[in-house]
Design a protein around this motif. Structure first.
Motif, mmCIF file in Angstrom:
data_model
loop_
_atom_site.group_PDB
_atom_site.id
_atom_site.type_symbol
_atom_site.label_atom_id
_atom_site.label_comp_id
_atom_site.label_asym_id
_atom_site.label_seq_id
_atom_site.Cartn_x
_atom_site.Cartn_y
_atom_site.Cartn_z
ATOM 1 N N PHE A 1 5.468 -3.929 7.829
ATOM 2 C CA PHE A 1 6.148 -3.606 6.577
ATOM 3 C C PHE A 1 5.176 -2.798 5.727
ATOM 4 C CE2 PHE A 1 8.273 -7.458 7.986
ATOM 5 C CZ PHE A 1 9.606 -7.167 7.760
ATOM 6 N N TYR A 2 5.636 -1.676 5.197
ATOM 7 C CA TYR A 2 4.764 -0.887 4.345
ATOM 8 C C TYR A 2 5.466 -0.572 3.024
ATOM 9 C CZ TYR A 2 7.255 3.462 5.521
ATOM 10 O OH TYR A 2 8.203 4.443 5.677
ATOM 11 N N TYR A 3 4.668 -0.159 2.050
ATOM 12 C CA TYR A 3 5.155 0.044 0.682
ATOM 13 C C TYR A 3 4.569 1.344 0.150
ATOM 14 C CZ TYR A 3 5.872 -0.967 -4.321
ATOM 15 O OH TYR A 3 6.237 -0.915 -5.655
ATOM 16 N N VAL A 4 5.386 2.089 -0.578
ATOM 17 C CA VAL A 4 4.936 3.333 -1.194
ATOM 18 C C VAL A 4 5.093 3.212 -2.702
ATOM 19 C CG1 VAL A 4 5.235 5.836 -1.337
ATOM 20 C CG2 VAL A 4 5.633 4.651 0.835
ATOM 21 N N LYS B 1 -0.061 7.224 -1.540
ATOM 22 C CA LYS B 1 0.463 6.123 -2.357
ATOM 23 C C LYS B 1 1.051 4.998 -1.495
ATOM 24 C CE LYS B 1 1.417 9.419 -6.046
ATOM 25 N NZ LYS B 1 2.439 10.153 -6.815
ATOM 26 N N GLN B 2 0.648 4.951 -0.252
ATOM 27 C CA GLN B 2 1.207 3.995 0.704
ATOM 28 C C GLN B 2 0.226 2.863 0.986
ATOM 29 O OE1 GLN B 2 3.275 5.616 4.179
ATOM 30 N NE2 GLN B 2 1.938 4.379 5.448
ATOM 31 N N THR B 3 0.739 1.655 1.147
ATOM 32 C CA THR B 3 -0.089 0.518 1.519
ATOM 33 C C THR B 3 0.655 -0.357 2.519
ATOM 34 O OG1 THR B 3 -1.415 -1.346 0.711
ATOM 35 C CG2 THR B 3 0.713 -0.994 -0.348
ATOM 36 N N LYS C 1 -7.691 -4.170 3.608
ATOM 37 C CA LYS C 1 -7.058 -2.940 3.128
ATOM 38 C C LYS C 1 -7.876 -2.247 2.038
ATOM 39 C CE LYS C 1 -3.550 -5.303 1.996
ATOM 40 N NZ LYS C 1 -2.278 -5.594 1.315
ATOM 41 N N ASP C 2 -9.173 -2.261 2.160
ATOM 42 C CA ASP C 2 -10.003 -1.619 1.143
ATOM 43 C C ASP C 2 -9.552 -0.182 0.910
ATOM 44 O OD1 ASP C 2 -11.420 -3.919 1.052
ATOM 45 O OD2 ASP C 2 -13.118 -3.198 2.241
ATOM 46 N N GLY C 3 -9.260 0.133 -0.322
ATOM 47 C CA GLY C 3 -8.875 1.498 -0.677
ATOM 48 C C GLY C 3 -7.395 1.764 -0.629
ATOM 49 N N PHE C 4 -6.607 0.879 0.022
ATOM 50 C CA PHE C 4 -5.172 1.109 0.137
ATOM 51 C C PHE C 4 -4.435 0.695 -1.137
ATOM 52 C CE2 PHE C 4 -5.902 2.144 4.407
ATOM 53 C CZ PHE C 4 -4.755 2.690 4.930
ATOM 54 N N ASP C 5 -4.713 -0.520 -1.633
ATOM 55 C CA ASP C 5 -3.987 -1.007 -2.801
ATOM 56 C C ASP C 5 -4.221 -0.128 -4.023
ATOM 57 O OD1 ASP C 5 -2.790 -3.050 -1.451
ATOM 58 O OD2 ASP C 5 -4.390 -4.479 -1.857
ATOM 59 N N ALA C 6 -5.465 0.354 -4.161
ATOM 60 C CA ALA C 6 -5.771 1.194 -5.308
ATOM 61 C C ALA C 6 -4.926 2.461 -5.309
ATOM 62 C CB ALA C 6 -7.257 1.550 -5.305
ATOM 63 N N ALA C 7 -4.592 2.931 -4.118
ATOM 64 C CA ALA C 7 -3.817 4.172 -4.007
ATOM 65 C C ALA C 7 -2.388 4.002 -4.498
ATOM 66 C CB ALA C 7 -3.814 4.648 -2.558
ATOM 67 N N VAL C 8 -1.865 2.763 -4.471
ATOM 68 C CA VAL C 8 -0.490 2.517 -4.892
ATOM 69 C C VAL C 8 -0.298 2.848 -6.363
ATOM 70 C CG1 VAL C 8 1.254 0.716 -5.210
ATOM 71 C CG2 VAL C 8 -0.066 0.805 -3.109
#
Length: 449
Positions: A75-78, A105-107, A159-166
């Motif tokens: 499951f992914y989120y943008v 902007k995806q995590t 997920k280092d760096g992924f959440d921040a991109a959201v």
């Protein structure tokens, strides 16, 4: 083709070049359990996933291993308005910049890993495919349940760096959805994942199609002259497919002495004069000397990865599980296994590793970091998407502030390098570069005119 699957593969997994992974095929309504056949999951989807500010998607990624014992659902989120992302994903004119914007902007939210082998085997298959941007958080893996001989695990990523991109506006919703989905996974029911390729083993093929010149051809005409026919599914748009065609011509010549041959099945999203002319030109350039036909519906409905290769006896029966991805070093060994009465395509003795490999050979396979540095006349270029392709898979990496994209692989490996996306303001670079016997490559981009 730039659909949802392309976006998922660009950030979660680096799989063999394939047709886009389909969105979850489901049965049932929102108020009922959602059955995701290709992942082997029947899950009570939380109400929160039906009305979100950002975009959420469930994607069954299919088999991760050649033997098709390991399957994954993610499951992914943008962090963008849901309607905006839906519009982009259904657009036929999605630009590279739009793809990059969504990827930034995806995590990842949650995943389920299914296997009928042990967990270590499943994790090895996953980690061989995983992007360098993600690492499995092994300490937090949980067993979810079992079904039809398969065991299902919740496998979180670091997920280092992924959440921040959201982005701040969507971060809270993404966190809540993650916890909600993980809880829902624990209450799900499980069964053997539906695998259309795996189910092809033992199928009897009977069809009528046309060759690339418009002549009618039957399956009997294609298969009855040979003891075994190797069927190679390809398309003009498939880089890997075209890349192995010259060697396929040589294989066809050799295996004819054994009473066997090759048939190509060509797949296009739209068959027209230009496409067929392009296919003919590709075959001519690669010395293709075996029949090629338009892929019949019986195969088109099952094959989603390209190239895919399978073996058929003289009566049209498919032998074993199809092989996905380019495998010119294995095709003849697999054929010989079938001629000798061997087992499935992915599990013949011919494909098993040589356990007597020398220490020198083991040292060669030790991983090293390969790097590509992209620059212009003024210095490093950040944000270029670089594709590293060896003979089995592709990985996509983006250049950092120093203009460097890195990929880990066996020492001495050979990679074809492509600049998939040039940053805004730069001209596209269609050159095919090679990293061969060295771990470094410099590429200079030109400014757009």
């Amino acid at each position: 083709m730039k659909k949802a699957g392309t976006l998922i593969l660009g950030t979660l997994l680096a799989l063999s070049l394939s047709a886009a992974v389909p969105a979850a095929e489901t049965e049932g309504k929102a108020e009922e359990k959602t059955v995701i056949k290709t992942a082997g999951i029947s899950i009570d989807m939380p109400e929160e996933v039906h009305e979100t500010k950002g975009y959420i998607e469930g994607a069954p990624l299919g088999a991760l291993d050649e033997d098709r014992h390991v399957y994954m659902m993610a499951f992914y989120y943008v962090g963008m308005p849901a309607d905006t992302v839906r519009t982009l994903l259904t657009s036929e004119d999605l630009t590279e910049e739009e793809i990059k914007d969504v990827q930034k902007k995806q995590t990842y939210l949650a995943s389920v890993l299914a296997t009928d082998k042990d967990l270590d085997t499943a994790l090895k298959a996953l980690e061989e495919q995983i992007s360098e941007k993600l690492q499995v958080d092994r300490e937090k893996i949980e067993e979810l349940g079992q079904g039809d001989g398969f065991t299902f695990y919740s496998v979180p990523f670091i997920k280092d760096g992924f959440d921040a991109a959201v982005g701040d506006e969507y971060a809270e919703e993404a966190e809540k959805l993650e916890q909600t989905l993980i809880a829902a996974e624990k209450e799900a029911d499980f069964f053997e994942p539906e695998d259309l390729l795996k189910e092809m083993s033992g199928m009897k093929l009977q069809f009528t199609t046309k060759d690339l010149e418009g002549n009618t051809v039957t399956s009997e005409e294609l298969f009855s002259p040979n003891k075994i026919t190797m069927v190679n599914c390809w398309g003009t748009w498939c880089h890997f497919c075209v890349g192995e065609m010259a060697e396929l011509a040589q294989i066809h010549t050799r295996i004819q002495e054994k009473g066997c041959g090759i048939v190509g099945m060509e797949f296009e999203y739209q068959y027209d004069e230009d496409t067929l002319a392009e296919a003919a030109q590709i075959m001519q350039e690669n010395g293709t000397n075996y029949p090629n036909v338009i892929m019949p519906d019986e195969i088109m409905d099952r094959v989603m990865e390209f190239p895919t290769t399978f073996y058929v006896d003289s009566e049209g029966n498919i032998l074993g599980i199809p092989v996905t991805g380019p495998a010119v070093d294995k095709y003849e060994k697999i054929l010989d296994g079938y001629l000798a009465g061997g087992g499935t395509s992915a599990e013949t003795e011919a494909e098993k590793p040589d356990t007597a490999a020398s220490a020198d050979e083991a040292a060669v396979s030790a991983p090293v970091v390969y790097s590509v540095t992209v620059k212009d006349e003024n210095g490093p270029v950040e944000g270029a998407v670089i594709q590293f392709c060896d003979d089995s898979s592709c990985s996509m990496e983006t250049t950092d502030g120093e203009g460097v994209a890195k990929h880990e692989g066996p020492a001495g490996n050979t990679y074809e390098i492509h600049v998939l996306v040039a940053p805004e303001g730069y001209a596209e670079d269609e050159t095919t570069y090679k990293l061969e016997g060295t771990a470094n490559l410099d590429i200079t981009l030109k400014k757009a005119e």
